[in-house]
Write a protein that holds these residues in place. Structure first.
Motif, mmCIF file in Angstrom:
data_model
loop_
_atom_site.group_PDB
_atom_site.id
_atom_site.type_symbol
_atom_site.label_atom_id
_atom_site.label_comp_id
_atom_site.label_asym_id
_atom_site.label_seq_id
_atom_site.Cartn_x
_atom_site.Cartn_y
_atom_site.Cartn_z
ATOM 1 N N PHE A 157 0.834 -1.203 0.000
ATOM 2 C CA PHE A 157 0.000 0.000 0.000
ATOM 3 C C PHE A 157 0.870 1.256 0.000
ATOM 4 C CE2 PHE A 157 -1.964 3.397 2.542
ATOM 5 C CZ PHE A 157 -3.048 3.688 1.716
ATOM 6 N N GLY A 158 1.892 1.254 0.855
ATOM 7 C CA GLY A 158 2.796 2.402 0.898
ATOM 8 C C GLY A 158 3.546 2.590 -0.412
ATOM 9 N N ILE A 159 3.983 1.477 -1.015
ATOM 10 C CA ILE A 159 4.694 1.561 -2.292
ATOM 11 C C ILE A 159 3.780 2.097 -3.379
ATOM 12 C CG2 ILE A 159 5.785 0.191 -4.122
ATOM 13 C CD1 ILE A 159 6.878 -1.625 -1.924
ATOM 14 N N SER A 160 2.545 1.608 -3.398
ATOM 15 C CA SER A 160 1.605 2.075 -4.425
ATOM 16 C C SER A 160 1.349 3.575 -4.288
ATOM 17 C CB SER A 160 0.281 1.310 -4.307
ATOM 18 O OG SER A 160 -0.423 1.665 -3.118
ATOM 19 N N LEU A 161 1.269 4.053 -3.060
ATOM 20 C CA LEU A 161 1.036 5.475 -2.814
ATOM 21 C C LEU A 161 2.213 6.316 -3.303
ATOM 22 C CD1 LEU A 161 -1.052 7.380 -1.424
ATOM 23 C CD2 LEU A 161 0.334 7.197 0.649
ATOM 24 N N ILE A 162 3.418 5.866 -2.957
ATOM 25 C CA ILE A 162 4.620 6.614 -3.334
ATOM 26 C C ILE A 162 4.806 6.609 -4.851
ATOM 27 C CG2 ILE A 162 7.141 6.669 -3.178
ATOM 28 C CD1 ILE A 162 6.838 5.531 -0.329
ATOM 29 N N VAL A 163 4.673 5.424 -5.449
ATOM 30 C CA VAL A 163 4.898 5.307 -6.889
ATOM 31 C C VAL A 163 3.875 6.123 -7.667
ATOM 32 C CG1 VAL A 163 4.811 3.694 -8.835
ATOM 33 C CG2 VAL A 163 6.009 3.065 -6.739
ATOM 34 N N PHE A 164 2.632 6.050 -7.263
ATOM 35 C CA PHE A 164 1.566 6.742 -8.000
ATOM 36 C C PHE A 164 1.831 8.237 -8.081
ATOM 37 C CE2 PHE A 164 -2.434 9.020 -8.304
ATOM 38 C CZ PHE A 164 -3.074 8.359 -9.333
ATOM 39 N N PHE A 165 2.238 8.829 -6.975
ATOM 40 C CA PHE A 165 2.410 10.279 -6.963
ATOM 41 C C PHE A 165 3.781 10.709 -7.480
ATOM 42 C CE2 PHE A 165 -1.129 9.797 -3.978
ATOM 43 C CZ PHE A 165 -1.984 10.780 -4.444
ATOM 44 N N LEU A 166 4.821 9.894 -7.233
ATOM 45 C CA LEU A 166 6.147 10.279 -7.699
ATOM 46 C C LEU A 166 6.249 10.251 -9.219
ATOM 47 C CD1 LEU A 166 8.744 8.691 -5.233
ATOM 48 C CD2 LEU A 166 8.100 11.079 -5.498
ATOM 49 N N GLY A 170 -8.608 9.421 -18.347
ATOM 50 C CA GLY A 170 -8.944 9.738 -16.966
ATOM 51 C C GLY A 170 -7.934 10.619 -16.285
ATOM 52 N N LEU A 171 -7.076 11.292 -17.074
ATOM 53 C CA LEU A 171 -6.033 12.126 -16.500
ATOM 54 C C LEU A 171 -6.525 13.510 -16.093
ATOM 55 C CD1 LEU A 171 -3.131 11.235 -18.979
ATOM 56 C CD2 LEU A 171 -3.476 10.369 -16.658
ATOM 57 N N ASN A 172 -7.748 13.831 -16.484
ATOM 58 C CA ASN A 172 -8.303 15.141 -16.131
ATOM 59 C C ASN A 172 -8.985 15.129 -14.766
ATOM 60 O OD1 ASN A 172 -10.322 13.453 -17.017
ATOM 61 N ND2 ASN A 172 -11.553 15.101 -17.928
ATOM 62 N N ARG A 173 -9.076 13.960 -14.155
ATOM 63 C CA ARG A 173 -9.696 13.865 -12.834
ATOM 64 C C ARG A 173 -8.699 14.230 -11.743
ATOM 65 N NH1 ARG A 173 -11.487 8.063 -12.089
ATOM 66 N NH2 ARG A 173 -9.713 7.653 -13.448
ATOM 67 N N PRO A 174 -9.155 14.585 -10.548
ATOM 68 C CA PRO A 174 -8.239 14.891 -9.436
ATOM 69 C C PRO A 174 -7.342 13.697 -9.131
ATOM 70 C CG PRO A 174 -10.474 15.579 -8.901
ATOM 71 C CD PRO A 174 -10.574 14.787 -10.167
ATOM 72 N N LEU A 175 -6.146 13.967 -8.643
ATOM 73 C CA LEU A 175 -5.184 12.892 -8.379
ATOM 74 C C LEU A 175 -5.705 11.896 -7.354
ATOM 75 C CD1 LEU A 175 -1.685 14.655 -8.355
ATOM 76 C CD2 LEU A 175 -2.613 13.071 -10.043
ATOM 77 N N TRP A 176 -6.375 12.401 -6.316
ATOM 78 C CA TRP A 176 -6.872 11.484 -5.298
ATOM 79 C C TRP A 176 -7.899 10.531 -5.887
ATOM 80 C CZ3 TRP A 176 -12.053 11.310 -4.311
ATOM 81 C CH2 TRP A 176 -12.814 12.409 -4.680
ATOM 82 N N ASN A 177 -8.705 11.026 -6.827
ATOM 83 C CA ASN A 177 -9.698 10.177 -7.482
ATOM 84 C C ASN A 177 -9.020 9.132 -8.366
ATOM 85 O OD1 ASN A 177 -11.664 9.615 -9.900
ATOM 86 N ND2 ASN A 177 -12.954 10.284 -8.184
ATOM 87 N N GLN A 178 -7.968 9.549 -9.072
ATOM 88 C CA GLN A 178 -7.214 8.611 -9.914
ATOM 89 C C GLN A 178 -6.555 7.532 -9.061
ATOM 90 O OE1 GLN A 178 -4.622 10.346 -12.969
ATOM 91 N NE2 GLN A 178 -5.642 12.328 -12.667
ATOM 92 N N TYR A 179 -6.035 7.935 -7.895
ATOM 93 C CA TYR A 179 -5.364 6.964 -7.040
ATOM 94 C C TYR A 179 -6.355 5.950 -6.476
ATOM 95 C CZ TYR A 179 -2.954 4.833 -3.128
ATOM 96 O OH TYR A 179 -2.430 3.914 -2.264
ATOM 97 N N LEU A 180 -7.515 6.414 -6.044
ATOM 98 C CA LEU A 180 -8.517 5.485 -5.513
ATOM 99 C C LEU A 180 -8.958 4.490 -6.579
ATOM 100 C CD1 LEU A 180 -10.749 7.819 -3.291
ATOM 101 C CD2 LEU A 180 -9.016 6.172 -2.554
ATOM 102 N N THR A 181 -9.076 4.964 -7.823
ATOM 103 C CA THR A 181 -9.421 4.057 -8.922
ATOM 104 C C THR A 181 -8.319 3.023 -9.129
ATOM 105 O OG1 THR A 181 -10.668 5.815 -10.020
ATOM 106 C CG2 THR A 181 -10.003 3.931 -11.373
ATOM 107 N N PHE A 182 -7.057 3.493 -9.123
ATOM 108 C CA PHE A 182 -5.917 2.582 -9.276
ATOM 109 C C PHE A 182 -5.860 1.570 -8.145
ATOM 110 C CE2 PHE A 182 -1.476 2.064 -7.700
ATOM 111 C CZ PHE A 182 -1.051 1.138 -8.637
ATOM 112 N N LEU A 183 -6.099 2.038 -6.909
ATOM 113 C CA LEU A 183 -6.057 1.137 -5.752
ATOM 114 C C LEU A 183 -7.174 0.109 -5.812
ATOM 115 C CD1 LEU A 183 -4.405 0.716 -3.169
ATOM 116 C CD2 LEU A 183 -6.046 2.158 -1.973
#
Length: 313
Positions: free
Chosen positions: A19-28, A58-71
């Motif tokens: 979970f931590g890796i996915s969070l870091i990778v997604f935003f970095l 789906g790149l026009n959506r907020p980052l938090w929304n994109q991350y939740l979809t990815f997760l």
């Protein structure tokens, strides 16, 4: 039974790590300059087409929304869809992962074949000429970059001698074996110096132990003392060193696969970064993370199996 419980505990501890890796990778990865839509469209990019493609991806959506979809997709085992390869990331990794695993296994085998005999010879000839020469190997080996070693092996054993192919992985089992030799040796040459130094120090310490002195006093041959008694005990700490460095050198496969044109996930990773292919980079990074955790787990279990003093908790 205790090994099974230990493995299950380690697997459960993998969840927050991933979970931590996915969070870091997604935003970095989104800090990399460049826009995927603009990169994909190339010379045909216009403000309208870029805007439309960003909406489709789906790149026009907020980052938090994109991350939740990815997760959410990640929990379901869905790593997304590649922008560059126009295929599912899971299928891409499935096609390239066997090659990368071949590379890691061959590198481990070659590392052991190189390091163990040299470490034993150095320990048996402590402070002699042979020992001094072998001790100099880590100093030289650690200073040589993997890509340079790979190029030198290609020039000597591929182009000049013609013993091995200079690129590719082959289409048959024998072709795989031939194609993986030089890449495996390239990684092994970078890893062997560390193992030689560790195993030599452990062997010298073990060979001075009381039970070794007693074994020699009983008339047991020197080779039997070293390989039958000392090496197993000395290998305990060296196995940990080997496992940690294999996990660390997992990232080296990116460079080695590129040098030898191996169709592994390391080469896919580089191409995806250059193409701003976010889903593929995220998926491959997660696979690399799992590989590192699995290698560390196998190292701990092997260490405990060889050393009964270690308690698995």
């Amino acid at each position: 039974m205790k090994y099974l419980v230990y493995i299950l505990k380690r697997l459960l501890s993998l969840i927050p790590v991933l979970f931590g890796i996915s969070l870091i990778v997604f935003f970095l990865i989104r800090l990399i300059p460049g826009d995927p839509a603009t990169t994909l469209l190339g010379s045909h990019a216009t403000p309208d087409t870029v805007k439309e493609l960003r909406s489709q991806l789906g790149l026009n959506r907020p980052l938090w929304n994109q991350y939740l979809t990815f997760l959410g997709h990640l929990v379901q085992g869905n790593l997304g869809y590649s922008y560059v390869y126009t295929s599912s990331v899971t299928s891409l990794i499935g096609a390239g992962l066997p090659t990368t695993l071949w590379l890691l296994v061959s590198a481990t085998v070659f590392t052991v074949l190189i390091a163990v005999p040299l470490a034993v010879l150095a320990a048996a000839r402590r402070n002699g000429i042979v020992d001094n020469i072998i001790r100099a190997i880590p100093v030289v080996g650690l200073g040589l970059p993997s890509f340079w070693l790979g190029i030198m092996l290609i020039l000597i054993f591929g182009l000049k001698l013609g013993w091995f192919p200079v690129a590719g992985f082959g289409n048959t089992f024998s072709g795989h074996l031939q194609g993986i030799v030089l890449p495996g040796i390239t990684i092994a040459l970078a890893l062997s110096p560390i193992l030689i130094r560790s195993l030599r120090a452990s062997l010298i310490d073990v060979l001075s132990s009381d039970y070794i002195v007693t074994a020699r006093a009983k008339g047991i041959s020197g080779s039997r003392v070293v390989f039958g008694h000392a090496l197993r005990n000395a290998a305990v700490s060296s196995i940990t060193v080997l496992g940690v460095n294999i996990a660390y050198l997992t990232g080296t496969t990116l460079v080695v696969e590129q040098v030898f044109s191996l169709p592994g996930i390391g080469q896919q990773m580089i191409n995806s970064i250059l193409g701003r292919d976010f889903p593929t980079v995220q998926g491959i990074t997660m696979v690399f993370a799992i590989m590192v955790v699995v290698v560390n787990l196998l190292t701990d279990v092997t260490h405990a199996a060889l050393d009964p003093r270690v308690q698995l908790t």
